[in-house]
Design an enzyme around this catalytic site. Structure first.
Site, PDB file in Angstrom:
ATOM      1  N   ARG A   1      41.331  26.611  44.028  1.00 31.46           N
ATOM      2  CA  ARG A   1      41.863  27.779  44.733  1.00 31.46           C
ATOM      3  C   ARG A   1      41.997  28.976  43.796  1.00 31.46           C
ATOM      4  O   ARG A   1      41.669  30.092  44.169  1.00 31.46           O
ATOM      5  CB  ARG A   1      43.217  27.448  45.374  1.00 31.46           C
ATOM      6  CG  ARG A   1      43.090  26.534  46.559  1.00 31.46           C
ATOM      7  CD  ARG A   1      44.429  26.279  47.164  1.00 31.46           C
ATOM      8  NE  ARG A   1      45.162  25.405  46.267  1.00 31.46           N
ATOM      9  CZ  ARG A   1      46.269  24.775  46.584  1.00 31.46           C
ATOM     10  NH1 ARG A   1      46.788  24.924  47.774  1.00 31.46           N
ATOM     11  NH2 ARG A   1      46.873  23.993  45.722  1.00 31.46           N
TER      12      ARG A   1
ATOM     13  N   THR B   1      38.574  30.424  42.819  1.00 35.33           N
ATOM     14  CA  THR B   1      38.040  31.155  43.969  1.00 35.33           C
ATOM     15  C   THR B   1      38.752  32.490  44.128  1.00 35.33           C
ATOM     16  O   THR B   1      38.114  33.526  44.352  1.00 35.33           O
ATOM     17  CB  THR B   1      38.181  30.310  45.249  1.00 35.33           C
ATOM     18  OG1 THR B   1      37.459  29.101  45.073  1.00 35.33           O
ATOM     19  CG2 THR B   1      37.656  31.049  46.464  1.00 35.33           C
ATOM     20  N   TYR B   2      40.063  32.507  43.981  1.00 33.08           N
ATOM     21  CA  TYR B   2      40.843  33.739  44.077  1.00 33.08           C
ATOM     22  C   TYR B   2      40.402  34.742  43.002  1.00 33.08           C
ATOM     23  O   TYR B   2      40.132  35.902  43.292  1.00 33.08           O
ATOM     24  CB  TYR B   2      42.331  33.417  43.926  1.00 33.08           C
ATOM     25  CG  TYR B   2      43.216  34.634  43.878  1.00 33.08           C
ATOM     26  CD1 TYR B   2      43.563  35.301  45.050  1.00 33.08           C
ATOM     27  CD2 TYR B   2      43.709  35.116  42.668  1.00 33.08           C
ATOM     28  CE1 TYR B   2      44.383  36.416  45.015  1.00 33.08           C
ATOM     29  CE2 TYR B   2      44.523  36.223  42.628  1.00 33.08           C
ATOM     30  CZ  TYR B   2      44.861  36.875  43.803  1.00 33.08           C
ATOM     31  OH  TYR B   2      45.660  37.978  43.761  1.00 33.08           O
ATOM     32  N   ARG B   3      40.295  34.276  41.764  1.00 28.55           N
ATOM     33  CA  ARG B   3      39.876  35.161  40.665  1.00 28.55           C
ATOM     34  C   ARG B   3      38.466  35.698  40.880  1.00 28.55           C
ATOM     35  O   ARG B   3      38.202  36.880  40.663  1.00 28.55           O
ATOM     36  CB  ARG B   3      39.971  34.429  39.319  1.00 28.55           C
ATOM     37  CG  ARG B   3      41.385  34.206  38.843  1.00 28.55           C
ATOM     38  CD  ARG B   3      41.416  33.693  37.413  1.00 28.55           C
ATOM     39  NE  ARG B   3      40.635  32.496  37.202  1.00 28.55           N
ATOM     40  CZ  ARG B   3      41.105  31.253  37.228  1.00 28.55           C
ATOM     41  NH1 ARG B   3      42.390  31.044  37.468  1.00 28.55           N
ATOM     42  NH2 ARG B   3      40.320  30.229  37.007  1.00 28.55           N
TER      43      ARG B   3
ATOM     44  N   LYS C   1      38.478  38.421  43.533  1.00 28.75           N
ATOM     45  CA  LYS C   1      38.981  39.678  42.971  1.00 28.75           C
ATOM     46  C   LYS C   1      37.911  40.341  42.110  1.00 28.75           C
ATOM     47  O   LYS C   1      37.699  41.549  42.198  1.00 28.75           O
ATOM     48  CB  LYS C   1      40.238  39.432  42.128  1.00 28.75           C
ATOM     49  CG  LYS C   1      41.458  39.091  42.922  1.00 28.75           C
ATOM     50  CD  LYS C   1      41.950  40.298  43.656  1.00 28.75           C
ATOM     51  CE  LYS C   1      43.312  40.059  44.240  1.00 28.75           C
ATOM     52  NZ  LYS C   1      43.774  41.171  45.037  1.00 28.75           N
TER      53      LYS C   1
END
Length: 147
Positions: free
Chosen positions: A6, A9-11, A14
């Site tokens: 997670r 994927t978030y990084r 962004k």
């Protein structure tokens, strides 16, 4: 897959968003639209919520983070402040302009991200024409739907 993370994927999401900043800025050049990006700070949201032990730990840590109301201050500042009127193509860490690291400004990777994003969205981008070409258009006219 088994390698899904997670946070990775978030990084990456962004990073891909930041990589398109120059392209969006160029797309709206010559208009009254400004394009900036903002990191509002670390905000207490449900992002990363889970019911396992890590979820409990994250909930405890998040108690020290900004509330969503406080997190809205930086985006509202960019949308309404006279201090940023006419400024475009900038990345803000809360209310301060921040120089982006090299991995966020790699033009080749940015082009690949833009092309993939347009494809996944079902959009096409026409080849850019030089200003000397007959019938040259503004960059905001170069995007069209693939319908």
């Amino acid at each position: 897959g088994m390698d899904f993370s997670r946070m990775t994927t978030y990084r990456n999401t962004k990073l891909c968003s930041i990589l398109t900043l120059k392209k969006w800025t160029k797309a709206f050049a010559g208009t009254s639209v400004t394009v900036n990006m903002v990191h509002p700070g670390v905000i207490r949201t449900n992002l990363g919520a889970s019911e396992d032990w890590t979820g409990w730990f994250v909930r405890q840590v998040k108690k020290t983070w900004k509330t969503p109301d406080k997190g809205a201050e930086a985006p509202l500042f960019l949308a309404t402040s006279d201090e940023v009127e006419g400024k475009t193509g900038l990345y803000y860490n809360e209310k301060e302009v921040m120089e982006l690291p090299e991995n966020c400004t790699n033009e080749q990777v940015a082009k690949e991200v833009w092309t993939l994003s347009m494809s996944l969205a079902g959009l096409e981008e026409e080849e850019e024409q030089s200003a000397s070409d007959e019938g040259a258009r503004t960059s905001s006219d170069t995007m069209e739907t693939g319908d």
